[in-house]
Each structure stands twice: as C-alpha cells, then as structure tokens.
Design an enzyme around this catalytic site. Structure first.
Site, PDB file in Angstrom:
ATOM      1  N   CYS A  20       0.840  -1.207   0.000  1.00 24.62           N
ATOM      2  CA  CYS A  20       0.000   0.000   0.000  1.00 24.62           C
ATOM      3  C   CYS A  20       0.873   1.253   0.000  1.00 24.62           C
ATOM      4  O   CYS A  20       1.734   1.418   0.875  1.00 24.62           O
ATOM      5  CB  CYS A  20      -0.905  -0.001   1.227  1.00 24.62           C
ATOM      6  SG  CYS A  20      -1.873   1.503   1.418  1.00 24.62           S
ATOM      7  N   CYS A 131      -1.161   4.361  -6.493  1.00 21.97           N
ATOM      8  CA  CYS A 131      -2.204   3.640  -5.760  1.00 21.97           C
ATOM      9  C   CYS A 131      -2.330   2.286  -6.448  1.00 21.97           C
ATOM     10  O   CYS A 131      -2.366   2.229  -7.681  1.00 21.97           O
ATOM     11  CB  CYS A 131      -3.526   4.402  -5.801  1.00 21.97           C
ATOM     12  SG  CYS A 131      -4.909   3.503  -5.069  1.00 21.97           S
TER      13      CYS A 131
END
Length: 169
Positions: A20, A131
């Site tokens: 992440c 992302c």
C-alpha cells in the site's frame, strides 16, 4: 502495522514489503519496531526514475498519499519534479480509484486516463501510478508512460532475495 511486522519477524521473514502506497507514511515508526529491513516503495520508485533519467513526472494517487508527499519527498532527493493534479482533477482521480475498487473498471479507466493526459500535457514525462488500483486500468500507451511502483518494488525485492542467497543468509 507494527503488530503485523512483529508477526512477520517472529515467523522468520528476511525483509518486508508494504504494497500500500499510503501506508508508507507510517514506515519510519514501523521500522523502529523491528530488526528486519522494510523496503520503501516511494524511494525505490524515485531511484528507478532517476536511473531512467526522468526529470518531471505526474503523480496519480489517493488524497492521503498526495497529502503525505511521500513521492514528492522521495523524488526531491534526485531533483525530480513531481506534478500533481489540481484540486478539481484530484476529485476525478479519487472517483477513478473508487470506481476500480467497486469493479467499475471502464469508469475508473476514463477518470484516471483523463487525469494522466492532463498531467502529460502539462509536461510530465511519465505518470506514477501511486495507488495499487490505478495500474489495474491505466497502462502505458504511445502517449503516456505509466510507472507502477508495485512492480518496481517487486523487482527490487527479487534482486534482494538473490543478494541474500549469494550471502547465504
């Protein structure tokens, strides 16, 4: 995250990857809780960009990653300019990310492609897909080069594994 890192350490992990992007904001605090290395995705991405002679890139990412300036700080080390969407365009980026999360891939692609195109038109040489959802719908074309930090991190992890094997660690 700290408890997860401690669990991985107890399990015998040689190093840790965090997939992440936004979670890298907590990297330094998490590093203090373990003795094993944790790879830094924004820094590995900046190293890649530097190695490939990029001087100006666009960044598409979540609001959280944008606010923490993870990529801006990592790229500043190499004097790479990071262009970010305007406030209004960032709304398109977030809509695109949410659309991908909801399985609405064509909507996500159109929102993200629009943002990428605008940044390229403003002078970005490539787009950092900051992302994990973004590379699922946004790919390099003849007009837009997409840099996927997750792929860069994975390749660097493989290199590290080979180095550890050479050292018999």
């Amino acid at each position: 995250m700290i408890e997860s890192v401690k669990r991985l350490e107890r399990a015998g992990a040689d190093f840790i990857l965090i997939a992440c992007n936004t979670a890298h904001f907590f990297l330094e605090n998490v590093r203090h809780s373990t003795h094993i290395p944790i790879m830094n995705m924004p820094l590995e991405t900046a190293n890649y960009l530097n190695k490939h002679h990029y001087t100006s890139v666009g960044l598409l990412c979540t609001d959280g990653t944008l606010k923490t300036q993870l990529y801006q700080k990592a790229c500043a080390h190499h004097k790479i300019d990071v262009m970010t969407p305007s406030e209004n365009l960032q709304k398109n980026v977030m809509n695109g990310i949410y659309a991908v999360k909801a399985g609405k891939l064509s909507k996500g692609e159109s929102e993200l492609a629009l943002a990428a195109e605008i940044l390229i038109n403003q002078g970005a040489e490539a787009i950092i897909a900051g992302c994990t959802e973004i590379p699922l719908v946004l790919r390099s074309t003849k007009d837009v080069k997409v840099i996927d930090p997750t792929v860069i991190l994975a390749k660097e992890a493989v290199k590290l594994v080979y180095e550890l094997e050479k050292l018999n660690i």
